[in-house]
Design a protein around this motif. Sequence first.
Motif, mmCIF file in Angstrom:
data_model
loop_
_atom_site.group_PDB
_atom_site.id
_atom_site.type_symbol
_atom_site.label_atom_id
_atom_site.label_comp_id
_atom_site.label_asym_id
_atom_site.label_seq_id
_atom_site.Cartn_x
_atom_site.Cartn_y
_atom_site.Cartn_z
ATOM 1 N N SER A 1 26.466 15.467 66.824
ATOM 2 C CA SER A 1 25.750 16.714 65.902
ATOM 3 C C SER A 1 26.801 17.080 64.874
ATOM 4 O O SER A 1 26.360 17.097 63.639
ATOM 5 N N ALA A 2 28.006 17.116 65.239
ATOM 6 C CA ALA A 2 28.990 17.392 63.764
ATOM 7 C C ALA A 2 29.133 16.415 63.113
ATOM 8 O O ALA A 2 29.324 16.589 61.805
ATOM 9 N N GLN A 3 28.966 15.305 63.484
ATOM 10 C CA GLN A 3 29.065 14.217 62.440
ATOM 11 C C GLN A 3 28.051 13.825 61.772
ATOM 12 O O GLN A 3 28.295 13.680 60.523
ATOM 13 N N GLU A 4 27.006 13.952 62.323
ATOM 14 C CA GLU A 4 25.659 13.870 61.750
ATOM 15 C C GLU A 4 25.388 15.025 60.447
ATOM 16 O O GLU A 4 24.880 14.678 59.508
ATOM 17 N N PHE A 5 25.895 15.991 60.837
ATOM 18 C CA PHE A 5 25.683 17.438 60.085
ATOM 19 C C PHE A 5 26.744 17.018 58.876
ATOM 20 O O PHE A 5 26.292 17.094 57.620
ATOM 21 N N ALA A 6 28.044 16.694 59.029
ATOM 22 C CA ALA A 6 28.825 16.302 58.045
ATOM 23 C C ALA A 6 28.465 15.072 57.105
ATOM 24 O O ALA A 6 28.571 15.140 55.995
ATOM 25 N N HIS A 7 27.796 14.116 57.797
ATOM 26 C CA HIS A 7 27.398 13.088 56.866
ATOM 27 C C HIS A 7 26.179 13.569 56.081
ATOM 28 O O HIS A 7 26.235 12.998 54.754
ATOM 29 N N TYR A 8 25.219 14.056 56.694
ATOM 30 C CA TYR A 8 24.006 14.370 55.807
ATOM 31 C C TYR A 8 24.445 15.404 54.541
ATOM 32 O O TYR A 8 24.180 15.187 53.486
ATOM 33 N N PHE A 9 24.911 16.474 54.963
ATOM 34 C CA PHE A 9 25.417 17.433 54.043
ATOM 35 C C PHE A 9 26.517 17.109 52.745
ATOM 36 O O PHE A 9 26.250 17.535 51.741
ATOM 37 N N SER A 10 27.299 16.169 53.415
ATOM 38 C CA SER A 10 28.384 15.648 52.310
ATOM 39 C C SER A 10 27.539 14.850 51.224
ATOM 40 O O SER A 10 27.806 14.896 50.075
ATOM 41 N N GLY A 11 26.525 14.157 51.636
ATOM 42 C CA GLY A 11 25.645 13.274 50.719
ATOM 43 C C GLY A 11 24.960 14.306 49.819
ATOM 44 O O GLY A 11 24.934 14.159 48.556
ATOM 45 N N GLU A 12 24.485 15.560 50.603
ATOM 46 C CA GLU A 12 23.616 16.295 49.653
ATOM 47 C C GLU A 12 24.330 17.124 48.577
ATOM 48 O O GLU A 12 24.220 17.447 47.546
ATOM 49 N N ILE A 13 25.936 17.455 49.064
ATOM 50 C CA ILE A 13 26.835 17.986 47.885
ATOM 51 C C ILE A 13 26.988 17.319 46.883
ATOM 52 O O ILE A 13 27.075 17.545 45.615
ATOM 53 N N GLU A 14 27.257 15.862 47.179
ATOM 54 C CA GLU A 14 27.432 14.869 46.063
ATOM 55 C C GLU A 14 26.430 14.852 45.200
ATOM 56 O O GLU A 14 26.458 14.672 43.938
ATOM 57 N N LEU A 15 25.073 14.837 45.668
ATOM 58 C CA LEU A 15 23.806 14.783 44.834
ATOM 59 C C LEU A 15 23.622 15.888 43.934
ATOM 60 O O LEU A 15 23.268 15.943 42.838
ATOM 61 N N ARG A 16 24.024 17.182 44.508
ATOM 62 C CA ARG A 16 23.968 18.319 43.718
ATOM 63 C C ARG A 16 25.000 18.349 42.775
ATOM 64 O O ARG A 16 24.948 19.044 41.410
ATOM 65 N N ARG A 17 26.303 17.770 42.949
ATOM 66 C CA ARG A 17 27.349 17.714 41.903
ATOM 67 C C ARG A 17 26.702 16.797 40.681
ATOM 68 O O ARG A 17 27.383 17.305 39.458
#
Length: 394
Positions: free
Chosen positions: A181-197
């Motif tokens: 779950s921690a890995q899935e969380f990090a993968h998903y939100f890392s992508g979302e953070i880059e999109l917002r950037r």
Amino acid sequence: MIAVFDVAAPHVLRNPYAVFSEMRRASAVCKLMPTGFLSVGRYQDVLSLLQNSKHFSNTGYTASIPPELRSPGSASASIVQMDPPRHGKLRGLVTKAFTPRTIAQLEPRIRQISHELVEAVAGQRECELVQDITVPLPMIVIAELLGVGPERRRDFKRWSDDSVSSLSLIKAGNVAQVKKSAQEFAHYFSGEIELRRREPKEDLISLLMQAEVEGAQLTSEEVLRFINTLLIAGNETTTSLIGNTLVTLTNHPEVFEEVRANPSLIPQLVEEVLRYESPAQCIFRQTTTDLEVGGEHLPQGSIVLPLLASANRDESRFPDPDRFDIHRDTQGHLAFGKDIHFCLGAPLARLEAKVMLEVMLSRWKGLQRVEPEVAWTSSFFIRSPERLRLLARA
């Protein structure tokens, strides 16, 4: 002499407050088994500890999590385990996304969600309010704040549950599942953070990416860590607050009737529930030097748990503390912590609980539990009903 208590015993999870009372009488500092962590439970000692970030470091959060469950983006790397001066800088940045004006603007949407959830079960004679009400409301609110789509809400909740299990003190859960779950969380939100950037939106992630204090901005990793904190601070504890309020109201039908007749008492009801059934039962600190609390020696590096729920039931601060009374003076309760680490999400949790209760009390004339005994979660860290089957009278 430091007294020893087994907090994994089933009767402790059912009613921790009787044990907390024993602990306060026995010693200023107690040892909690099976973890071996130390605890402080008297009000004044807890208050002093929370105000002493120099000698009680927030790195206790990191040290309290089993090494096999630590991973990037987990609670072990969040703002809650940081000390000054770094903590102050980051808190100053994220506070910009939690101003009173920002929180107040959420009320219409919170009320709409609350109405939809209550109406969805209004025609049922029996409903299970944890899954139908207390879990969905804060989950939807936080997910929408972060810009998480409805299709990912189940994942969002699973990541939250597994993150909490790493802090349970008693039941660490399935190690492989927690790490997954921690890995899935990090993968998903890392992508979302880059999109917002690249393409900012009207959501909390974008606000955090744009926030600036004295020329400093949050890094992508710091935003990721803060989002993980929101999974617990903005999701699980609010679920617990609403659930604990409903449990308490079914135990005190006279209070239900009083508040239903006078909804202006709802904020007082919420504050007394925070004191009486604190969602976060304890937090974590680690000593930075050898010191004494109440005449007991604490070696440097000790993990110490300030027992918020025990302090809130200390008769030296709150007379007749085991009596539920919405008319008592609850000022000074420690359910949201104190001082520089006071919970950033406290206004949002209070607002969600207030609005949901207003909607429920306007729709239902009475609540009755189907099961006499409440099924509490197995976590010593979070106090919350695992399920709550109720008969609601419209």
